[in-house]
Design a protein around this motif. Structure first.
Motif, PDB file in Angstrom:
ATOM      1  N   GLU A   1       0.848  -1.192   0.000  1.00  0.00           N
ATOM      2  CA  GLU A   1       0.000   0.000   0.000  1.00  0.00           C
ATOM      3  C   GLU A   1       0.880   1.237   0.000  1.00  0.00           C
ATOM      4  O   GLU A   1       1.837   1.330   0.761  1.00  0.00           O
ATOM      5  CB  GLU A   1      -0.907   0.027   1.231  1.00  0.00           C
ATOM      6  N   TYR A   2       0.563   2.198  -0.858  1.00  0.00           N
ATOM      7  CA  TYR A   2       1.311   3.446  -0.947  1.00  0.00           C
ATOM      8  C   TYR A   2       0.441   4.598  -0.475  1.00  0.00           C
ATOM      9  O   TYR A   2      -0.709   4.724  -0.893  1.00  0.00           O
ATOM     10  CB  TYR A   2       1.789   3.688  -2.381  1.00  0.00           C
ATOM     11  N   VAL A   3       0.987   5.409   0.411  1.00  0.00           N
ATOM     12  CA  VAL A   3       0.251   6.530   0.982  1.00  0.00           C
ATOM     13  C   VAL A   3       1.015   7.819   0.704  1.00  0.00           C
ATOM     14  O   VAL A   3       2.137   7.988   1.201  1.00  0.00           O
ATOM     15  CB  VAL A   3       0.064   6.365   2.509  1.00  0.00           C
ATOM     16  N   PRO A   4       0.463   8.735  -0.107  1.00  0.00           N
ATOM     17  CA  PRO A   4       1.147  10.020  -0.321  1.00  0.00           C
ATOM     18  C   PRO A   4       1.293  10.765   1.004  1.00  0.00           C
ATOM     19  O   PRO A   4       0.394  10.757   1.838  1.00  0.00           O
ATOM     20  CB  PRO A   4       0.199  10.769  -1.262  1.00  0.00           C
ATOM     21  N   LEU A   5       2.433  11.410   1.188  1.00  0.00           N
ATOM     22  CA  LEU A   5       2.692  12.133   2.432  1.00  0.00           C
ATOM     23  C   LEU A   5       2.966  13.610   2.205  1.00  0.00           C
ATOM     24  O   LEU A   5       3.432  14.305   3.095  1.00  0.00           O
ATOM     25  CB  LEU A   5       3.869  11.498   3.178  1.00  0.00           C
ATOM     26  N   GLY A   6       2.677  14.097   1.007  1.00  0.00           N
ATOM     27  CA  GLY A   6       2.833  15.522   0.782  1.00  0.00           C
ATOM     28  C   GLY A   6       3.774  15.835  -0.371  1.00  0.00           C
ATOM     29  O   GLY A   6       4.407  14.954  -0.955  1.00  0.00           O
ATOM     30  N   LYS A   7       3.863  17.121  -0.667  1.00  0.00           N
ATOM     31  CA  LYS A   7       4.757  17.633  -1.701  1.00  0.00           C
ATOM     32  C   LYS A   7       5.670  18.663  -1.050  1.00  0.00           C
ATOM     33  O   LYS A   7       5.184  19.589  -0.395  1.00  0.00           O
ATOM     34  CB  LYS A   7       3.950  18.272  -2.824  1.00  0.00           C
ATOM     35  N   PHE A   8       6.979  18.507  -1.245  1.00  0.00           N
ATOM     36  CA  PHE A   8       7.938  19.351  -0.538  1.00  0.00           C
ATOM     37  C   PHE A   8       8.986  19.908  -1.500  1.00  0.00           C
ATOM     38  O   PHE A   8       9.247  19.333  -2.564  1.00  0.00           O
ATOM     39  CB  PHE A   8       8.618  18.546   0.579  1.00  0.00           C
TER      40      PHE A   8
ATOM     41  N   LEU B   1     -12.629  30.756  11.097  1.00  0.00           N
ATOM     42  CA  LEU B   1     -13.476  29.563  11.046  1.00  0.00           C
ATOM     43  C   LEU B   1     -13.188  28.613  12.199  1.00  0.00           C
ATOM     44  O   LEU B   1     -13.751  27.513  12.249  1.00  0.00           O
ATOM     45  CB  LEU B   1     -13.259  28.843   9.711  1.00  0.00           C
ATOM     46  N   GLY B   2     -12.295  29.022  13.099  1.00  0.00           N
ATOM     47  CA  GLY B   2     -11.927  28.138  14.199  1.00  0.00           C
ATOM     48  C   GLY B   2     -11.089  26.960  13.746  1.00  0.00           C
ATOM     49  O   GLY B   2     -11.100  25.897  14.372  1.00  0.00           O
ATOM     50  N   GLY B   3     -10.351  27.127  12.662  1.00  0.00           N
ATOM     51  CA  GLY B   3      -9.547  26.039  12.117  1.00  0.00           C
ATOM     52  C   GLY B   3      -8.115  26.453  11.902  1.00  0.00           C
ATOM     53  O   GLY B   3      -7.620  27.412  12.489  1.00  0.00           O
ATOM     54  N   PHE B   4      -7.432  25.726  11.026  1.00  0.00           N
ATOM     55  CA  PHE B   4      -6.047  26.019  10.692  1.00  0.00           C
ATOM     56  C   PHE B   4      -5.786  25.594   9.251  1.00  0.00           C
ATOM     57  O   PHE B   4      -6.584  24.865   8.645  1.00  0.00           O
ATOM     58  CB  PHE B   4      -5.074  25.309  11.644  1.00  0.00           C
ATOM     59  N   ALA B   5      -4.690  26.080   8.701  1.00  0.00           N
ATOM     60  CA  ALA B   5      -4.340  25.763   7.318  1.00  0.00           C
ATOM     61  C   ALA B   5      -3.215  24.738   7.289  1.00  0.00           C
ATOM     62  O   ALA B   5      -2.318  24.756   8.129  1.00  0.00           O
ATOM     63  CB  ALA B   5      -3.914  27.034   6.578  1.00  0.00           C
ATOM     64  N   ARG B   6      -3.284  23.833   6.336  1.00  0.00           N
ATOM     65  CA  ARG B   6      -2.219  22.846   6.148  1.00  0.00           C
ATOM     66  C   ARG B   6      -2.202  22.410   4.686  1.00  0.00           C
ATOM     67  O   ARG B   6      -3.189  22.576   3.952  1.00  0.00           O
ATOM     68  CB  ARG B   6      -2.448  21.617   7.031  1.00  0.00           C
ATOM     69  N   PHE B   7      -1.088  21.884   4.250  1.00  0.00           N
ATOM     70  CA  PHE B   7      -0.997  21.270   2.935  1.00  0.00           C
ATOM     71  C   PHE B   7      -1.317  19.788   3.090  1.00  0.00           C
ATOM     72  O   PHE B   7      -0.777  19.114   3.971  1.00  0.00           O
ATOM     73  CB  PHE B   7       0.392  21.476   2.338  1.00  0.00           C
TER      74      PHE B   7
ATOM     75  N   ARG C   1      -1.967  15.704   1.676  1.00  0.00           N
ATOM     76  CA  ARG C   1      -1.047  14.670   1.202  1.00  0.00           C
ATOM     77  C   ARG C   1      -0.679  14.822  -0.273  1.00  0.00           C
ATOM     78  O   ARG C   1       0.315  14.263  -0.731  1.00  0.00           O
ATOM     79  CB  ARG C   1      -1.670  13.299   1.435  1.00  0.00           C
ATOM     80  N   LEU C   2      -1.486  15.577  -1.013  1.00  0.00           N
ATOM     81  CA  LEU C   2      -1.216  15.788  -2.436  1.00  0.00           C
ATOM     82  C   LEU C   2      -0.595  17.145  -2.713  1.00  0.00           C
ATOM     83  O   LEU C   2      -0.426  17.533  -3.867  1.00  0.00           O
ATOM     84  CB  LEU C   2      -2.515  15.629  -3.240  1.00  0.00           C
ATOM     85  N   GLY C   3      -0.284  17.884  -1.646  1.00  0.00           N
ATOM     86  CA  GLY C   3       0.363  19.172  -1.812  1.00  0.00           C
ATOM     87  C   GLY C   3      -0.585  20.316  -2.053  1.00  0.00           C
ATOM     88  O   GLY C   3      -0.155  21.394  -2.486  1.00  0.00           O
ATOM     89  N   GLU C   4      -1.879  20.126  -1.777  1.00  0.00           N
ATOM     90  CA  GLU C   4      -2.858  21.195  -1.937  1.00  0.00           C
ATOM     91  C   GLU C   4      -3.159  21.830  -0.584  1.00  0.00           C
ATOM     92  O   GLU C   4      -3.235  21.141   0.439  1.00  0.00           O
ATOM     93  CB  GLU C   4      -4.136  20.663  -2.577  1.00  0.00           C
ATOM     94  N   LEU C   5      -3.342  23.142  -0.589  1.00  0.00           N
ATOM     95  CA  LEU C   5      -3.591  23.895   0.634  1.00  0.00           C
ATOM     96  C   LEU C   5      -5.065  23.790   1.013  1.00  0.00           C
ATOM     97  O   LEU C   5      -5.947  23.911   0.161  1.00  0.00           O
ATOM     98  CB  LEU C   5      -3.202  25.353   0.417  1.00  0.00           C
ATOM     99  N   GLU C   6      -5.329  23.568   2.299  1.00  0.00           N
ATOM    100  CA  GLU C   6      -6.706  23.464   2.761  1.00  0.00           C
ATOM    101  C   GLU C   6      -6.845  24.083   4.139  1.00  0.00           C
ATOM    102  O   GLU C   6      -5.883  24.166   4.899  1.00  0.00           O
ATOM    103  CB  GLU C   6      -7.159  21.999   2.820  1.00  0.00           C
ATOM    104  N   ILE C   7      -8.056  24.539   4.431  1.00  0.00           N
ATOM    105  CA  ILE C   7      -8.404  24.976   5.778  1.00  0.00           C
ATOM    106  C   ILE C   7      -9.257  23.879   6.391  1.00  0.00           C
ATOM    107  O   ILE C   7     -10.252  23.442   5.799  1.00  0.00           O
ATOM    108  CB  ILE C   7      -9.169  26.307   5.753  1.00  0.00           C
TER     109      ILE C   7
END
Length: 230
Positions: A1-8, A97-103, A105-111
């Motif tokens: 099984e392969y799991v993407p871990l982000g784009k750096f 929104l009471g949240g936070f931002a992160r990139f 596993r595919l390197g896309e920015l989300e809140i």
């Protein structure tokens, strides 16, 4: 099984043995968001308009994809802030929104927000003395303080509770009330946990950790930019 871990993005590469081993220093897309955000929205606007403006500018200027998102219908008087970066701007929007931002596993920015993933870390998965509390008691959120020094917004009270304090010039009374209603009385255990890890667990996940007496603790995953955390 392969799991993407982000784009750096690699900032530095070092070797001490003629490239038999290579040490890379790399960062996620936040490293591309240090330029000044020059907003194109009017002073009388909505949080959605600010979000969409950031989405357009980040993609056109830096190739960063901010995920599509429909925000609550929050109206705000958008403040002009000199020399604010894209990092700070997206952080303020996430805070509204009471949240936070992160990139992701595919390197896309989300809140996103902290979410309970119904995952447990028992003693067998932890290293010896891997669970260390950093407070004597669980913390219970009973109030929030936000806004700015000139326009402070406070919700809740309680001398025996925990106050969440974060500056945010974009936030309004309605936003602060919505955040407070969601986090009031939430209890968690601040701690450090060293365990074998699981790439399915992301920063921002709420998990259950068992101590040496098999007592369960609600634990918040660190919210740094790493795709998974200890």
């Amino acid at each position: 099984e392969y799991v993407p871990l982000g784009k750096f993005y690699v900032a530095d590469a070092e070797t001490s043995n003629d490239f038999k081993n290579l040490t890379l220093t790399a960062y996620d897309g936040f490293c591309k968001m240090t330029d000044t955000y020059d907003a194109t929205v009017s002073a009388d606007t909505t949080l959605q308009a600010v979000y969409d403006d950031l989405k357009t500018q980040l993609y056109e200027g830096y190739g960063i994809t901010l995920k599509d998102k429909t925000l609550p219908e929050y109206h705000l008087t958008f403040p002009y802030i000199e020399n604010i970066t894209y990092q700070q701007a997206i952080g303020y929007v996430a805070g509204c929104l009471g949240g936070f931002a992160r990139f992701d596993r595919l390197g896309e920015l989300e809140i996103t927000k902290y979410a309970d993933i119904a995952y447990s870390i028992d003693r067998k998965m932890q290293y010896l003395s891997g669970f260390k509390r950093t407070t004597d008691k669980p913390l219970v959120i009973t109030s929030i303080s936000t806004g700015t020094q000139e326009n402070a917004i406070v919700r809740g009270a309680g001398a025996n509770g925990t106050n969440i304090n974060f500056e945010n010039p974009y936030i309004t009374d309605a936003m602060a009330t919505a955040i407070y209603n969601k986090v009031n009385q939430f209890s968690y255990t601040p701690c450090e946990v060293k365990w074998r890890g699981n790439p399915a667990v992301q920063a921002g996940d709420i998990v259950t950790v068992f101590d040496k007496s098999d007592v369960p603790h609600t634990v918040l995953g660190e919210h740094h930019h790493c795709p998974h955390c200890d």
